[in-house]
Scaffold this motif. Structure first.
Motif, PDB file in Angstrom:
ATOM      1  N   LYS A   1       0.750  -1.292  -0.085  1.00 52.69           N
ATOM      2  CA  LYS A   1      -0.058   0.196  -0.178  1.00 52.69           C
ATOM      3  C   LYS A   1       0.886   1.387  -0.003  1.00 52.69           C
ATOM      4  O   LYS A   1       0.722   2.111  -0.771  1.00 52.69           O
ATOM      5  N   PRO A   2       1.872   1.346   1.018  1.00 53.00           N
ATOM      6  CA  PRO A   2       2.635   2.680   0.763  1.00 53.00           C
ATOM      7  C   PRO A   2       3.358   2.808  -0.609  1.00 53.00           C
ATOM      8  O   PRO A   2       3.470   4.202  -1.051  1.00 53.00           O
ATOM      9  N   PHE A   3       3.701   1.577  -1.193  1.00 50.92           N
ATOM     10  CA  PHE A   3       4.319   1.753  -2.442  1.00 50.92           C
ATOM     11  C   PHE A   3       3.588   2.257  -3.525  1.00 50.92           C
ATOM     12  O   PHE A   3       3.626   2.981  -4.551  1.00 50.92           O
ATOM     13  N   ARG A   4       2.241   1.752  -3.541  1.00 49.79           N
ATOM     14  CA  ARG A   4       1.257   2.341  -4.359  1.00 49.79           C
ATOM     15  C   ARG A   4       0.861   3.675  -4.231  1.00 49.79           C
ATOM     16  O   ARG A   4       0.681   4.494  -5.345  1.00 49.79           O
ATOM     17  N   ALA A   5       0.653   4.125  -3.091  1.00 53.57           N
ATOM     18  CA  ALA A   5       0.520   5.567  -2.549  1.00 53.57           C
ATOM     19  C   ALA A   5       1.715   6.260  -3.193  1.00 53.57           C
ATOM     20  O   ALA A   5       1.321   7.403  -3.803  1.00 53.57           O
ATOM     21  N   ALA A   6       3.028   6.104  -3.345  1.00 51.95           N
ATOM     22  CA  ALA A   6       3.941   6.858  -3.640  1.00 51.95           C
ATOM     23  C   ALA A   6       4.203   6.700  -5.309  1.00 51.95           C
ATOM     24  O   ALA A   6       4.191   7.889  -5.636  1.00 51.95           O
ATOM     25  N   ALA A   7       3.651   5.457  -5.849  1.00 52.49           N
ATOM     26  CA  ALA A   7       3.718   5.768  -7.505  1.00 52.49           C
ATOM     27  C   ALA A   7       2.587   6.295  -7.841  1.00 52.49           C
ATOM     28  O   ALA A   7       2.746   7.027  -9.001  1.00 52.49           O
ATOM     29  N   GLU A   8       1.347   6.365  -7.325  1.00 46.24           N
ATOM     30  CA  GLU A   8       0.410   7.180  -7.712  1.00 46.24           C
ATOM     31  C   GLU A   8       0.143   8.548  -7.300  1.00 46.24           C
ATOM     32  O   GLU A   8      -0.921   9.157  -7.781  1.00 46.24           O
ATOM     33  N   GLY A   9       1.099   8.989  -6.273  1.00 47.24           N
ATOM     34  CA  GLY A   9       0.985  10.401  -5.868  1.00 47.24           C
ATOM     35  C   GLY A   9      -0.326  10.641  -5.209  1.00 47.24           C
ATOM     36  O   GLY A   9      -1.000  11.910  -5.268  1.00 47.24           O
ATOM     37  N   ALA A  10      -0.666   9.615  -4.524  1.00 47.69           N
ATOM     38  CA  ALA A  10      -2.196   9.711  -3.798  1.00 47.69           C
ATOM     39  C   ALA A  10      -2.222  10.758  -2.633  1.00 47.69           C
ATOM     40  O   ALA A  10      -3.078  11.264  -2.172  1.00 47.69           O
ATOM     41  N   ARG A  11      -1.002  10.860  -1.759  1.00 48.61           N
ATOM     42  CA  ARG A  11      -0.777  11.985  -0.879  1.00 48.61           C
ATOM     43  C   ARG A  11       0.233  12.678  -0.892  1.00 48.61           C
ATOM     44  O   ARG A  11       1.048  12.507  -1.973  1.00 48.61           O
ATOM     45  N   SER A  12       0.657  13.421   0.218  1.00 46.77           N
ATOM     46  CA  SER A  12       1.680  14.419   0.082  1.00 46.77           C
ATOM     47  C   SER A  12       2.832  13.530   0.093  1.00 46.77           C
ATOM     48  O   SER A  12       3.115  12.407   0.681  1.00 46.77           O
ATOM     49  N   ARG A  13       4.249  13.979  -0.444  1.00 44.46           N
ATOM     50  CA  ARG A  13       5.275  13.330  -0.547  1.00 44.46           C
ATOM     51  C   ARG A  13       5.861  12.898   0.774  1.00 44.46           C
ATOM     52  O   ARG A  13       6.411  12.004   0.872  1.00 44.46           O
ATOM     53  N   ASP A  14       5.748  13.799   1.706  1.00 42.14           N
ATOM     54  CA  ASP A  14       6.215  13.683   3.087  1.00 42.14           C
ATOM     55  C   ASP A  14       5.464  12.568   3.714  1.00 42.14           C
ATOM     56  O   ASP A  14       6.313  11.730   4.373  1.00 42.14           O
ATOM     57  N   GLU A  15       4.426  12.431   3.495  1.00 43.26           N
ATOM     58  CA  GLU A  15       3.288  11.622   4.239  1.00 43.26           C
ATOM     59  C   GLU A  15       3.793  10.020   3.785  1.00 43.26           C
ATOM     60  O   GLU A  15       3.909   8.930   4.427  1.00 43.26           O
TER      61      GLU A  15
END
Length: 288
Positions: free
Chosen positions: A218-232
């Motif tokens: 899940k955190p890698f999908r969020a990173a790849a998709e730009g779903a949340r702020s970069r810092d989060e």
């Protein structure tokens, strides 16, 4: 240096399941593959370091390659690792992967004994000749293989018709930048450093081959998709990487917590201690 404008890719390095007595556990391996198939990641990398490939026989690798292609290919790309210590072995693994239906393969540099740049070029030239119809990724892992690939040699390798890219483990992103400066624009570069996913594009790379994403995607999908702020997102990726620490024993413990029957390790990997288990438990609760 060329810049890349599309989102980074996550290619999951897949563990292999074994029984407590060391046999390959095909049902556990299938359960792992099915979990990875549902991750939403762009691809998978079976039979690599995370898959404990040095401990597997040729027959075992052939069966696991076929299983991986069967389970994963409807959902994502599958890059089957076919590396071995000698060209003799690699050529046979390439044919097994082809028979299994693989379209992409990765090949670790020859390992254990040191080799010259010319020997490395000769090795991959032979690999290229044997790989018609396949996309080949050079697997650079000097800390484990004892053999590095210089930017000059990577430039030469990138000119071979079937060499499509490289996966680079335990090296600074600056090396990927040096590779990017000398390879064609369509040559794909992946880092093996899970934590660096958000920074790869700044060095001309396309993504990461991540063992941690096999259990905590899940955190890698969020990173790849730009779903949340970069810092989060980076904080979540950092927690996942710190908890799993690239350790296959911790991955199997995480699968246990997630309700995935994954078996155990074959190689001499110490079981996670109490502190490590607590970190994995927290990460699975927070990020799983």
């Amino acid at each position: 240096m060329a810049t890349q404008n599309y989102r980074p890719e996550v290619i999951t390095a897949v563990p292999t399941g074994f029984t407590p007595t060391g046999e390959v556990d095909l049902e556990a391996s299938r359960a792992i593959l099915e979990f990875v198939a549902a991750s939403g990641n762009e691809g998978a990398f079976p039979l690599g370091t995370t898959g404990e490939f040095p401990s597997l026989s040729r027959q075992e690798r052939g069966g696991l390659a076929a299983l991986a292609v069967q389970v994963l290919s409807p959902h994502m790309r599958v890059i089957v690792h076919v590396g071995a210590a000698s060209l003799f072995e690699v050529l046979r693994h390439i044919e097994q992967a082809r028979e299994a239906g693989a379209r992409e393969i990765a090949v670790l540099t020859p390992y254990y004994l040191p080799i010259t740049d010319q020997a490395l070029l000769d090795f991959f030239t032979a690999v290229d000749r044997a790989s018609s119809g396949l996309r080949v990724f050079v697997y650079v892992y000097a800390k484990r293989s004892n053999n590095a690939v210089s930017p000059r040699v990577m430039q030469d390798l990138s000119r071979l018709p079937n060499i499509a890219g490289a996966k680079v483990s335990e090296e600074p992103l600056s090396l990927l930048g040096e590779y990017r400066d000398v390879v064609p624009e369509d040559f794909t570069l992946y880092t093996g450093a899970d934590r660096d996913l958000l920074g790869v594009s700044e060095h001309g790379a396309q993504g990461v081959v991540s063992g941690v994403s096999s259990v905590l995607p899940k955190p890698f999908r969020a990173a790849a998709e730009g779903a949340r702020s970069r810092d989060e997102v980076q904080a979540d990726v950092d927690q996942a990487v710190s908890a799993i620490a690239g350790d296959v024993g911790r991955m199997h413990y995480a699968y246990e917590l997630l309700g995935v029957r994954s078996g155990t390790c074959r190689m001499s990997i110490e079981a996670p201690d109490e502190q490590a288990r607590a970190a994995v438990e927290e990460a699975v609760t927070t990020l799983g």
